[in-house]
Design an enzyme around this catalytic site. Structure first.
Site, PDB file in Angstrom:
ATOM      1  N   PHE A 192       1.010  -1.210   0.134  1.00 47.44           N
ATOM      2  CA  PHE A 192       0.259  -0.192   0.656  1.00 47.44           C
ATOM      3  C   PHE A 192       0.824   1.214   0.275  1.00 47.44           C
ATOM      4  O   PHE A 192       0.459   1.956   0.686  1.00 47.44           O
ATOM      5  CB  PHE A 192      -1.151  -0.145   0.988  1.00 47.44           C
TER       6      PHE A 192
ATOM      7  N   ILE B  22       2.264  -6.893  -6.734  1.00 44.09           N
ATOM      8  CA  ILE B  22       2.708  -6.871  -5.032  1.00 44.09           C
ATOM      9  C   ILE B  22       0.754  -7.356  -4.479  1.00 44.09           C
ATOM     10  O   ILE B  22       0.708  -6.673  -3.756  1.00 44.09           O
ATOM     11  CB  ILE B  22       2.705  -5.271  -4.892  1.00 44.09           C
TER      12      ILE B  22
ATOM     13  N   GLU C 120      -5.590   2.999  -7.340  1.00 45.91           N
ATOM     14  CA  GLU C 120      -5.786   4.191  -6.467  1.00 45.91           C
ATOM     15  C   GLU C 120      -7.271   4.987  -6.759  1.00 45.91           C
ATOM     16  O   GLU C 120      -7.529   5.225  -5.423  1.00 45.91           O
ATOM     17  CB  GLU C 120      -4.356   5.129  -5.598  1.00 45.91           C
TER      18      GLU C 120
END
Lengths: 327, 743
Positions: free
Chosen positions: B241, B467, B701
């Site tokens: 994050f 990720i 995002e």
């Protein structure tokens, strides 16, 4: 963490004898409190006595209608037991509202009774904390004291809440704790087991050194009663109560004939609200009655900088619970 | 049943993650799963004061503790160099101060010593025996204390056009309101970890990293060795994050310790210090001044933000980044300032700047609309910008009006009763709120390599990372689309600096950055293949290379087809390879993504319970490459935004700057039971071909931006209470809270 000696007990007597009357020893059941606190260096036992092999995993209905729960019955097993779910719904609900599935699978009945406070100043190992270091002071009173700090039963030496949900239900039901110690067996009334912090917050319970909880025996359920556990918090799961209520009532028509009220998240111990119960008995089941009783339950409450909201929230936990049960 | 997607058409479909099985079965190795031969384990000693100096260390007990190999601290640590911390140079770190550089303490939870022992348990036990004597100074514990003590420093990302102040006074309608957001901590499931091994002056480090290339560059500067002597590996990470974009002190400490003791060292950052020494989203205070004419058209907009930073580095949370261009307004000021506090250096957390910034902007727009007497949706429609007025450029592609209208329609916005507290269901009061969401579209330089191999498989490498977002999968889709190979025949390797240089996994730019590079490399491999086929020994020896077509693994010329595998085998070749190097975005357009959230909250005043019961979001991020992972990104961001709205805050003791709730139990993030029963994500899927050939702008995002404002706006509609301070704890909505006598 500090290294410790480990012994595994095959009998209660052996456990008590391995532990000895030494305060630097600890019994290991599910480990969900002990091992956490050992790893962060807050508890430093020299001797750990593993009691997981003891024959204390049964739930039995006694001839007098009481229910005897072995110390090692897991929170999951207790909550899912059919007799508990039907005769003591409030206990089953309280258990299932606590922690997570994984924790409930490990945590035991006696361990839940013995769990330590969640106060961050207790757990940080640095701040002043009279539980951890008697006489050092209480960093929480003027510190950050929102979610795991009490408004009932606090003292100028400690304001940490007792974190258990299960114990709140047991406080409402009424129970006896059976212990085995160096001096033999004895019984402790559940409501006398957890101590108010007062001047000695380091003393959290009525156990004498070396004593081991072997059973918790629930009082017989009230005839024709209904019960419910209502837990209020920020998120919907996996959080200690900001305020909770365990309520048991019996009704004749719309008159409350008996009531048991205990509170969680607001008290320094599982909080039985006797005066609120008295204000309910014999009264009509109306919102006005509930509000009055709830007000009485919190009349001696002390708000702190971040947790004053628990006073109205705790009252709401009582009123909504009674409203639901008597609807 | 196989969910294999074969060949052309793989783009835009929704295959499952190709790394999913390895992850759920535990076969995927994470950083701390590596235990090289003879590895030693480090455990930190962390400062228990937030400001001051280490006056002395008592190491006797720790040294005698079982298994201890060495104890590092400011008087016993090799002399290293600082990284210049340049993203362009590829060596950015957020906290430039090195661990153990001197005896100063800037924040609670800072490394003051590192114990290295033969086992993790022995290292931890010894670390607890290290005595530290501090000389403690009064800590600056929060933003207010920082401003009072030392004022503010100017930040970057500021913007001014027209005369915002001059057009505020005397406007028909205006508001002047201040919003605050607390520190939030990333809290990825996997803790930061480094496993460092040296062979001579060559370092290999397994790290949980969102940017192996930048870490390689930073370690090269710090240790004064060539980057090619350093290999950073991060094939799998348990999310980040933003917390793992840039290397933190633990990685330097582990690498230095490993070199000093001549053994590999594993160092995991404990959960408590994940709140202190690996970044966080800083506290912000944002003053919003808006004014409109009598028709509700914005005439003045000022967004002035202050955020906390550390005493060692300036981190600017660019809260006004979206404010510059989302709405049309001729008179506009955006300013960013910082104030120093005794906390570790902040860092990017999902949608840095925009997440707290749009809480303020989209709450203020709601307030402004109500002040002007206009429906908040209509107000936005009237004021959305047609072009980027801050850059004086057209948007490459902007469908915010359609997104807003489609989400509103599906949500049922137009059927609401706009009166506060007017919608009820049993015990609950229902509130509706909306907010726009917005994020810039970025594309970076990237290299990739693709081999089409004689065994019928493809092998793709790029030193970017997956990720948890699906990068492995969309790269495989891209190669599948161009070659016709089924996805299971394509091996993708990421997260290793021995591969061609790829971007950090941040900024939502991984998709737009890596896919063009992978596609270009694939095409080069195909060209090489055609070259083999048309060479003297080839199947189409007489043909011109550009007269061949390649489809579904077949080279075709003049109606004759041959499988590419046979081309390679015929010439005893292992593979046809392509290496590509693609560039970042141009500046012909303003490239941005758009969207809108609609949120239903339910407030039960009888038990003071607030929950989000329904979310409809329409998102315009260009073309969607994988419908499953894309939707998952938006849904995850919505849930994270919900946490930001009503749970998350890292609390610090105002007396000494110590974090109070630095654990998973008391730092409250949403759990499964908090998921709204209905989350409806509409992906508009309009390709943005001005941006790149895939038309994809990135999606990681945008979903969190605007969520907190949408919740706050819905809370206002339900309760009449305007919450300008996150999170929206229940006590901010409750009545009859007794006053507390200050102690």
């Amino acid at each position: 963490m500090h290294n410790f000696d480990y012994a595994r007990a095959d009998s209660t007597r052996q456990a008590v004898s391995s532990h000895g009357p030494d305060k630097q020893a600890a019994y290991l059941a599910g480990g969900t409190t002990l091992l956490d606190l050992v790893k962060i260096d807050i508890m430093r036992p020299e001797q750990v006595v593993d009691i997981n092999r003891l024959d204390l995993k049964r739930i039995e209905t006694l001839n007098d209608g009481r229910t005897r729960i072995g110390a090692l019955v897991t929170n999951t097993a207790l909550a899912r037991d059919e007799r508990i779910a039907s005769d003591y719904a409030v206990l089953s609900e309280a258990l299932l509202s606590g922690a997570t599935t994984q924790l409930r699978n490990k945590a035991t009945t006696a361990g839940n009774v013995m769990q330590r406070v969640r106060c961050p100043y207790f757990r940080d190992g640095v701040s002043n904390c009279n539980k951890r270091e008697p006489g050092s002071g209480c960093a929480a009173i003027e510190g950050h004291n929102r979610s795991v700090h009490a408004v009932l039963g606090t003292s100028e030496h400690c304001i940490a809440t007792h974190p258990s949900d299960m114990c709140v239900a047991m406080a409402a039901i009424g129970a006896t704790i059976t212990v085995e110690g160096p001096e033999g067996q004895r019984e402790i009334d559940f409501l006398d087991f957890h101590l108010l912090p007062g001047d000695t917050p380091e003393r959290e319970h009525a156990l004498k050194p070396g004593e081991l909880i072997t059973h918790v025996t629930l009082d017989a359920p009230l005839d024709n009663s209904r019960s419910h556990y209502l837990k209020l918090r920020d998120r919907a799961s996996y959080q200690f109560a900001l305020a909770s209520s365990a309520v048991i009532v019996t009704l004749e028509g719309d008159t409350i004939t008996d009531a048991r009220v205990a509170l969680g998240g607001v008290g320094t111990r599982p909080w039985r609200a006797h005066e609120a119960e008295a204000a309910l008995k014999g009264q009509k089941a109306t919102e006005a009655t509930f509000q009055k009783a709830a007000g009485i339950a919190f009349k001696s409450a002390t708000p702190y900088a971040h947790n004053a909201f628990k006073i109205p929230l705790g009252q709401q936990a009582i009123v909504r619970n009674l409203t639901t049960l008597t609807a | 049943m196989s969910d294999s997607i074969i060949g052309a058409g793989a783009i835009g479909s929704g295959p499952k993650r190709i790394d999913g099985q390895r992850k759920v079965t535990g076969a995927a190795p994470y950083a701390a799963d590596h235990h090289p031969d003879n590895v030693a384990y480090g455990y930190g000693v962390f400062s228990t004061i937030a400001s001051g100096t280490v006056a002395g260390l008592d190491l006797d007990a720790a040294r005698q503790s079982p298994g201890v190999i060495d104890i590092f601290h400011h008087e016993h640590f090799p002399e290293l160099h600082r990284s210049p911390s340049s993203m362009a140079q590829g060596n950015k770190v957020e906290e430039t101060r090195l661990p153990f550089e001197d005896n100063k303490v800037y924040y609670e939870g800072q490394f003051v010593a590192l114990v290295v022992a033969d086992t993790f348990e022995n290292a931890r036990a010894a670390a607890r025996k290290v005595g530290v004597n501090y000389k403690s100074d009064q800590a600056i514990a929060n933003l207010d204390q920082g401003v009072t003590a030392h004022g503010t420093q100017k930040g970057q990302g500021n913007h001014e056009r027209g005369d915002a102040a001059g057009n505020f006074d005397g406007a028909a309608h205006s508001i002047d309101v201040t919003y605050t957001t607390p520190v939030e901590t990333h809290n990825p499931m996997e803790m930061h970890a480094s496993v460092a091994s040296w062979e001579g002056d060559r370092l290999t480090i397994f790290e949980s990293s969102q940017g192996v290339v930048q870490q390689q560059g930073a370690l090269a500067k710090i240790f004064g060795i060539p980057p090619e002597h350093i290999r950073v590996e991060s094939p799998f990470i348990g999310s980040g994050f933003g917390a793992k974009l840039w290397m933190w002190p633990h990685a330097v400490a582990a690498s230095a310790a490993a070199r000093e003791i001549g053994r590999p060292v594993q160092l995991v950052v404990p959960r408590q210090q994940m709140f202190t020494t690996t970044g966080h989203r800083p506290e912000t205070c944002q003053r919003m001044r808006l004014a409109t004419d009598e028709n509700g058209k914005l005439v003045s907009l000022r967004h002035e933000s202050i955020n906390t930073t550390s005493f060692t580095d300036q981190y600017v949370e660019t809260c006004g980044s979206v404010t510059k261009s989302l709405y049309s307004c001729p008179n506009l000021t955006v300013s960013h300032e910082t104030t120093q506090v005794n906390r570790g250096t902040p860092t990017s957390m999902r949608a840095p700047g925009a997440a707290p910034g749009l809480f303020a902007l989209e709450s203020a727009i709601d307030e402004m609309a109500l002040e002007a007497g206009v429906d908040p949706l209509e107000f936005r429609m009237n004021n959305y910008a047609e072009r980027d007025e801050s850059l004086d450029l057209d948007f490459s592609s902007n469908h915010i009006r359609e997104a807003t209208e489609r989400a509103a329609e599906k949500f049922g916005w137009h059927d609401r009763n706009p009166d506060v507290g007017s919608m009820r269901d049993g015990h609950e009061i229902i509130g509706y709120g909306m907010a726009a969401c917005n994020w810039e579209a970025l594309k970076r330089e990237c290299e990739a390599r693709v081999s089409l191999r004689a065994d019928g498989t493809a092998y793709v490498t790029c030193a970017t990372q997956d990720i948890g977002t699906g990068t492995y999968t969309i790269i495989a889709q891209t190669v599948s689309d161009l070659t016709g190979l089924p996805i299971e025949k394509i091996t993708v390797r990421l997260g290793d600096t021995s591969y061609p240089k790829g971007p950090i996994s941040g900024g939502s730019w991984t998709t737009a950055t890596t896919l063009p590079a992978v596609a270009a490399a694939t095409r080069k491999a195909i060209e090489e293949l055609k070259g083999y086929a048309t060479s003297g020994k080839g199947d189409f020896a007489d043909a011109a290379s550009d007269s061949l077509t390649f489809e579904n693994g077949q080279l075709t010329h003049d109606g004759q087809s041959v499988d590419y595998v046979d081309v390679l085998k015929g010439q005893k070749l292992a593979s046809a390879d392509g290496h590509a190097h693609t560039q970042g975005a141009d500046s012909q357009y303003s490239y941005r993504s758009f969207g809108a959230h609609f949120v239903e909250v339910r407030w039960d005043p009888g038990i003071s319970n607030l929950r989000v019961s329904r979310v409809v979001s329409a998102i315009d991020v260009g073309r969607v490459i994988n419908s499953m992972t894309a939707r998952n990104q938006v849904e995850g961001a919505i849930v994270m935004g919900l946490g930001m709205a009503h749970f998350e805050a890292t609390e610090y003791d105002a007396r000494n700057g110590r974090p109070v709730n630095n654990n998973y139990a008391e730092y409250v993030v949403p759990v499964h039971a908090d998921q709204p029963p209905e989350v409806d994500v509409i992906l508009l899927d309009y390709p943005d071909l001005e941006f790149n050939e895939f038309g994809a702008r990135g999606i990681g995002e945008i979903g969190i931006t605007g969520m907190a404002a949408a919740v706050a706006n819905a809370v206002y509609h339900a309760t009449g209470k305007r919450i300008r301070d996150l999170p929206i704890f229940k006590e901010k909505l409750m009545e009859n809270i007794p006053a507390v006598q200050s102690a």
